[in-house]
Design a protein around this motif. Structure first.
Motif, PDB file in Angstrom:
ATOM      1  N   GLY A   9       0.829  -1.209   0.000  1.00 15.53           N
ATOM      2  CA  GLY A   9       0.000   0.000   0.000  1.00 15.53           C
ATOM      3  C   GLY A   9       0.850   1.239   0.000  1.00 15.53           C
ATOM      4  N   SER A  10       0.161   2.375  -0.058  1.00 15.83           N
ATOM      5  CA  SER A  10       0.870   3.662   0.000  1.00 15.83           C
ATOM      6  C   SER A  10       1.159   4.035   1.456  1.00 15.83           C
ATOM      7  N   LEU A  74       4.230  -5.212  -8.184  1.00 14.58           N
ATOM      8  CA  LEU A  74       3.983  -5.856  -6.886  1.00 14.58           C
ATOM      9  C   LEU A  74       4.231  -7.367  -6.950  1.00 14.58           C
ATOM     10  N   ARG A  88      -5.067  -7.748   0.975  1.00 10.33           N
ATOM     11  CA  ARG A  88      -5.694  -6.436   0.794  1.00 10.33           C
ATOM     12  C   ARG A  88      -6.936  -6.371   1.677  1.00 10.33           C
TER      13      ARG A  88
HETATM   14  O1  PNS Z   1      -2.846   1.660  -0.729  1.00  6.65           O
HETATM   15  P1  PNS Z   1      -2.932   1.781  -2.207  1.00  6.65           P
HETATM   16  O2  PNS Z   1      -2.377   3.092  -2.677  1.00  6.65           O
HETATM   17  O3  PNS Z   1      -4.322   1.503  -2.720  1.00  6.65           O
HETATM   18  O4  PNS Z   1      -1.964   0.625  -2.807  1.00  6.65           O
HETATM   19  C1  PNS Z   1      -1.878   0.415  -4.185  1.00  6.65           C
HETATM   20  C2  PNS Z   1      -0.764  -0.598  -4.516  1.00  6.65           C
HETATM   21  C3  PNS Z   1       0.548  -0.174  -3.907  1.00  6.65           C
HETATM   22  C4  PNS Z   1      -1.138  -1.958  -3.973  1.00  6.65           C
HETATM   23  C5  PNS Z   1      -0.647  -0.665  -6.060  1.00  6.65           C
HETATM   24  O5  PNS Z   1      -0.588   0.630  -6.593  1.00  6.65           O
HETATM   25  C6  PNS Z   1       0.571  -1.448  -6.548  1.00  6.65           C
HETATM   26  O6  PNS Z   1       0.660  -2.627  -6.355  1.00  6.65           O
HETATM   27  N1  PNS Z   1       1.503  -0.743  -7.213  1.00  6.65           N
HETATM   28  C7  PNS Z   1       2.720  -1.323  -7.762  1.00  6.65           C
HETATM   29  C8  PNS Z   1       2.630  -1.504  -9.295  1.00  6.65           C
HETATM   30  C9  PNS Z   1       1.770  -2.707  -9.625  1.00  6.65           C
HETATM   31  O7  PNS Z   1       2.192  -3.837  -9.516  1.00  6.65           O
HETATM   32  N2  PNS Z   1       0.482  -2.448 -10.017  1.00  6.65           N
HETATM   33  C10 PNS Z   1      -0.532  -3.472 -10.228  1.00  6.65           C
HETATM   34  C11 PNS Z   1      -0.465  -4.194 -11.526  1.00  6.65           C
HETATM   35  S1  PNS Z   1      -0.308  -3.155 -12.963  1.00  6.65           S
END
Ligand code: PNS
Length: 165
Positions: A9-10, A74, A88
């Protein structure tokens, strides 16, 4: 075999809802890695170091939880860390569409990693980092929704909120 979950997450900033989810995750997994998104293209209120410090202080050495930061995909980070699941939290219906999209994209990218959704506690069903930041920015009291270290940092960022304490 050890079952590790990544809780990504952020965390801008960590809320009591996040902490609730980490505790729930620990009931299912052997270890939880809290992974903070570094993405420099995204605008965060708190720096990566501040977000890490706040998480560290809030978790207060809770065993079996590690705090780390990641960038890039991720699922790549999850497989590097030997995790089999991404954890999540789900609040109200509004989370569903984005979470569904994220989970399905992650599954397409790596079929070995499963997304596990847990319901946050009812007390936190309406809170989010964004709404908490917005309230704090305009002087709203967010005490009780975030760990005390975060409350202090929000007051320091938005001194107006101190007036209403
Ligand atoms: O708390 P958030 O901001 O909703 O978290 C979002 C998060 C970090 C889980 C998501 O943006 C993420 O996984 N970002 C890394 C890039 C990625 O793998 N994106 C998903 C597939 S394109």
């Amino acid at each position: 075999m050890e079952h590790i979950a990544i809780y990504p997450g952020s965390f801008d900033p960590v809320t009591n809802g996040h902490l609730d989810l980490i505790h729930r995750g620990l009931k299912i997994f052997d270890r939880v890695i809290v992974a903070i998104l570094k993405n420099p293209q995204k605008k965060f209120l708190f720096s990566i170091d501040e977000r890490m410090e706040m998480l560290r202080a809030s978790l207060n050495g809770l065993p079996l939880v590690e705090i780390d930061a990641f960038d890039g995909l991720l699922v790549d980070y999850a497989s590097q860390r030997g995790a089999s699941a991404v954890l999540r939290g789900l609040r109200a219906l509004s989370d569903f569409e984005y979470e569904f999209q994220l989970a399905l994209m992650n599954r397409r990218l790596n079929r070995e990693i499963q997304t596990v959704f847990l319901m946050t506690g009812m007390r936190w069903i309406y809170t989010s980092s964004s709404i908490i930041k917005e309230a704090a920015q305009f002087g709203g009291d967010v005490k009780g929704m975030v760990p005390s270290v975060v409350h202090e940092r929000l007051i320091a960022k938005f001194p107006r909120s101190a007036k209403r304490r």
